[in-house]
Design a protein around this motif. Structure first.
Motif, mmCIF file in Angstrom:
data_model
loop_
_atom_site.group_PDB
_atom_site.id
_atom_site.type_symbol
_atom_site.label_atom_id
_atom_site.label_comp_id
_atom_site.label_asym_id
_atom_site.label_seq_id
_atom_site.Cartn_x
_atom_site.Cartn_y
_atom_site.Cartn_z
ATOM 1 N N VAL A 199 0.850 -1.206 0.000
ATOM 2 C CA VAL A 199 0.000 0.000 0.000
ATOM 3 C C VAL A 199 0.882 1.252 0.000
ATOM 4 O O VAL A 199 0.626 2.209 -0.736
ATOM 5 N N VAL A 200 1.962 1.233 0.788
ATOM 6 C CA VAL A 200 2.867 2.396 0.815
ATOM 7 C C VAL A 200 3.481 2.611 -0.568
ATOM 8 O O VAL A 200 3.492 3.736 -1.084
ATOM 9 N N GLN A 215 1.764 6.858 -6.656
ATOM 10 C CA GLN A 215 0.624 7.574 -7.257
ATOM 11 C C GLN A 215 0.427 8.960 -6.642
ATOM 12 O O GLN A 215 -0.604 9.587 -6.851
ATOM 13 N N CYS A 216 1.395 9.425 -5.845
ATOM 14 C CA CYS A 216 1.316 10.749 -5.193
ATOM 15 C C CYS A 216 -0.007 10.912 -4.427
ATOM 16 O O CYS A 216 -0.731 11.907 -4.602
ATOM 17 N N ILE A 217 -0.302 9.927 -3.585
ATOM 18 C CA ILE A 217 -1.544 9.975 -2.796
ATOM 19 C C ILE A 217 -1.340 10.941 -1.624
ATOM 20 O O ILE A 217 -0.339 10.872 -0.903
ATOM 21 N N ASP A 218 -2.312 11.843 -1.429
ATOM 22 C CA ASP A 218 -2.224 12.830 -0.345
ATOM 23 C C ASP A 218 -2.956 12.371 0.915
ATOM 24 O O ASP A 218 -2.675 12.850 2.014
ATOM 25 N N LEU A 219 -3.937 11.507 0.733
ATOM 26 C CA LEU A 219 -4.777 11.100 1.861
ATOM 27 C C LEU A 219 -5.289 9.691 1.597
ATOM 28 O O LEU A 219 -5.725 9.385 0.486
ATOM 29 N N VAL A 220 -5.230 8.847 2.651
ATOM 30 C CA VAL A 220 -5.773 7.486 2.533
ATOM 31 C C VAL A 220 -6.903 7.337 3.547
ATOM 32 O O VAL A 220 -6.771 7.753 4.706
ATOM 33 N N VAL A 221 -8.009 6.768 3.102
ATOM 34 C CA VAL A 221 -9.128 6.461 4.005
ATOM 35 C C VAL A 221 -9.270 4.942 4.023
ATOM 36 O O VAL A 221 -9.488 4.329 2.979
ATOM 37 N N VAL A 222 -9.130 4.370 5.219
ATOM 38 C CA VAL A 222 -9.185 2.900 5.318
ATOM 39 C C VAL A 222 -10.614 2.487 5.673
ATOM 40 O O VAL A 222 -11.152 2.923 6.690
ATOM 41 N N GLY A 223 -11.228 1.670 4.840
ATOM 42 C CA GLY A 223 -12.594 1.214 5.090
ATOM 43 C C GLY A 223 -12.665 0.053 6.066
ATOM 44 O O GLY A 223 -13.120 0.217 7.195
ATOM 45 N N PRO A 224 -12.207 -1.143 5.700
ATOM 46 C CA PRO A 224 -12.381 -2.324 6.549
ATOM 47 C C PRO A 224 -11.320 -2.459 7.647
ATOM 48 O O PRO A 224 -10.310 -1.751 7.641
ATOM 49 N N GLU A 225 -11.544 -3.421 8.553
ATOM 50 C CA GLU A 225 -10.665 -3.568 9.718
ATOM 51 C C GLU A 225 -9.351 -4.287 9.404
ATOM 52 O O GLU A 225 -8.335 -4.019 10.049
ATOM 53 N N ALA A 226 -9.378 -5.220 8.438
ATOM 54 C CA ALA A 226 -8.179 -6.056 8.238
ATOM 55 C C ALA A 226 -6.920 -5.226 7.944
ATOM 56 O O ALA A 226 -5.863 -5.474 8.539
ATOM 57 N N LEU A 257 1.864 3.784 6.428
ATOM 58 C CA LEU A 257 1.608 5.005 5.645
ATOM 59 C C LEU A 257 2.062 6.239 6.413
ATOM 60 O O LEU A 257 2.659 7.163 5.847
ATOM 61 N N GLU A 258 1.766 6.263 7.717
ATOM 62 C CA GLU A 258 2.138 7.456 8.497
ATOM 63 C C GLU A 258 3.655 7.585 8.616
ATOM 64 O O GLU A 258 4.186 8.691 8.607
ATOM 65 N N GLU A 259 4.325 6.451 8.716
ATOM 66 C CA GLU A 259 5.799 6.497 8.747
ATOM 67 C C GLU A 259 6.341 7.166 7.488
ATOM 68 O O GLU A 259 7.372 7.833 7.505
ATOM 69 N N LEU A 314 -6.699 8.171 7.416
ATOM 70 C CA LEU A 314 -7.801 8.073 8.375
ATOM 71 C C LEU A 314 -7.909 6.624 8.837
ATOM 72 O O LEU A 314 -8.314 5.743 8.077
ATOM 73 N N GLY A 315 -7.580 6.422 10.117
ATOM 74 C CA GLY A 315 -7.658 5.079 10.695
ATOM 75 C C GLY A 315 -6.667 5.005 11.833
ATOM 76 O O GLY A 315 -5.672 5.739 11.837
#
Ligand code: GLY
Length: 429
Positions: free
Chosen positions: A57-58, A64-75, A85-87, A93-94
């Protein structure tokens, strides 16, 4: 702004839909992995990304120069996708994997609640089958038996008699749920209506969203096997101001306890509550938006979801006050024949456009994919037909009028979604 949404169900379509209505200029570009036929109309679907592999994912997000990730499911949360991602400095968001244990481990959640003084059912935890069985002789039934870890929604048994409770304990220790069943939580059975309250939190401040009530059983009148949710409505008439405040306080107490523990919780905190005679008690936590709760809560949100998500990930929730539509929302889940048991997929869906012509109706896709000729079914829960209207009576009428316009082989659904809200409004609970 490039936004990556992880997941491919009705919740993720509702998130994408709400983000696509953002007033931000320029509009956010949406990428959904894996997405479905509904999200494909709002952005780009990416079907070959393993969303439970943090490094994959990272790599994708950086590439893809992603600015924000929103995680839907728990897995992906439990797998540590947010940490990775935060590292890398990508806003997400999650919660971290350590904080997502609020959903990933029942005993962890109970321990946090005990220390935070949050009302919940009495419980005990066991790593040995004999000790668990002996405890059941003390508690009697009804009682709730839970595999400690994530078991794809199958690890919780509400046992109405002791034989069922013993069987549930045995099932956990038999290895059926793998690691998840190595520890078992046995919990008091709580009597009352179940309500979901979701909140955004930046680790300090908490912004509750509108409450919702899910319909978990497969058939009308709350009969039949448990499902992932066959429908939902929002708001919940039985939740008065006092109950709402107590539920929000419980969520806030948990967030503050996690901060005190040095394990801050940021993202969406989902409280599953039972409204008991002694007030709301927590049944469970989830570390994400609910499904199908999102499909009724987000359509009622008047504020810009992108702004709220950015305020959450940037620690700016102190002054956030979301505005809500006065309209109520009802969503009816259309499921594949046989669901929640075995079902077939690949069925062509007809009537989607015609259904969305009903005023106030939006059809959120859950288990669908686009083919040249039509949208095809891919899962047990296929579509969420959501209707907004000034009253529950009208919202139900609109939703079911739209449902009547949709067809696929084997389609089944409940005909009583939202009826409980009407009963609640007339003062019976
Ligand atoms: N509505 C149940 C869940 O999202 O887990």
């Amino acid at each position: 702004m490039n936004v990556l949404i992880l997941g491919g169900g009705g919740r993720e379509h509702a998130i994408a839909w709400a983000l696509s209505r953002s007033e931000q200029d320029p509009k956010p570009k949406l990428i959904v992995a894996p997405g479905n036929a509904g999200t494909a109309k709002l952005g780009r679907n990416v079907t070959d990304l393993d969303i439970e592999d943090p490094q994959a994912v990272v790599r994708y997000a950086v590439g893809q120069c992603i600015d924000l990730v929103v995680v839907g499911p728990e897995a992906p949360l439990v797998a540590g996708v947010v940490d990775a991602l935060e590292e890398e400095g990508i806003r997400t968001l999650g919660p971290s994997a350590a904080a997502a244990r609020l959903e990933g481990s029942k005993s962890f959640a109970k321990d946090v609640m005990r220390r935070a003084g949050v009302p919940t059912g009495e419980w005990a935890e066991f790593t040995e089958e004999d000790a668990a069985l002996a405890y059941l002789e003390e508690t009697g039934a009804p009682v709730v038996v839970k595999a400690d870890g994530l078991a794809a929604g199958k690890g919780v048994t509400v046992a109405m008699d002791l034989a069922g409770a013993r069987e549930a304990v045995h099932e956990c220790f038999s290895g059926r749920f793998g690691e998840a069943g190595h520890k078992v939580v046995i919990e008091e059975y709580l009597e009352g209506q179940e309500v979901s309250l979701l909140a955004l939190t930046d680790g300090v401040f908490l912004v509750p969203l509108a409450p919702a009530q899910d319909h978990k059983r497969a058939f009308d009148g709350d009969t039949g096997p448990n499902t992932g949710g066959m429908g939902c409505y929002s708001p919940v008439p039985v939740v008065d101001e006092e109950a709402f405040a107590k539920m929000a306080q419980a969520l806030a107490a948990v967030v503050w306890q996690m901060a005190d523990d040095g394990n801050p919780y940021r993202g969406v905190l989902y409280g599953g509550f039972i409204l008991t005679e002694d007030g709301p008690k927590v049944l469970e936590f989830n570390a994400r938006l609910g499904d199908p709760e999102s499909q009724v809560v987000l359509p009622r949100l008047r504020s810009d979801l992108l702004e709220l998500v950015l305020a959450t990930v940037e620690g700016r929730l102190a002054h956030a006050e979301p505005e809500w539509s006065d309209d109520v929302a009802v969503t009816v889940v259309l499921a594949s024949g046989g669901y929640p048991g075995a079902y077939q997929t690949g069925k062509a869906i007809e009537g989607l456009h015609h259904a969305e012509e009903v005023p106030g109706v939006t059809v959120f896709h859950a288990g669908t994919r686009e083919s040249e000729a039509a949208s095809l079914t891919t899962a047990g829960r296929v579509l969420n037909v959501t209707a907004l209207a000034p009253t529950f009576e009208e919202a139900r009428e609109r939703a079911y009028e739209a449902v009547d316009r949709i067809k696929f082989e084997g389609m089944h659904y409940r005909t009583d979604i939202g009826r409980r809200a009407i009963v609640q409004q007339h003062g019976q609970s």
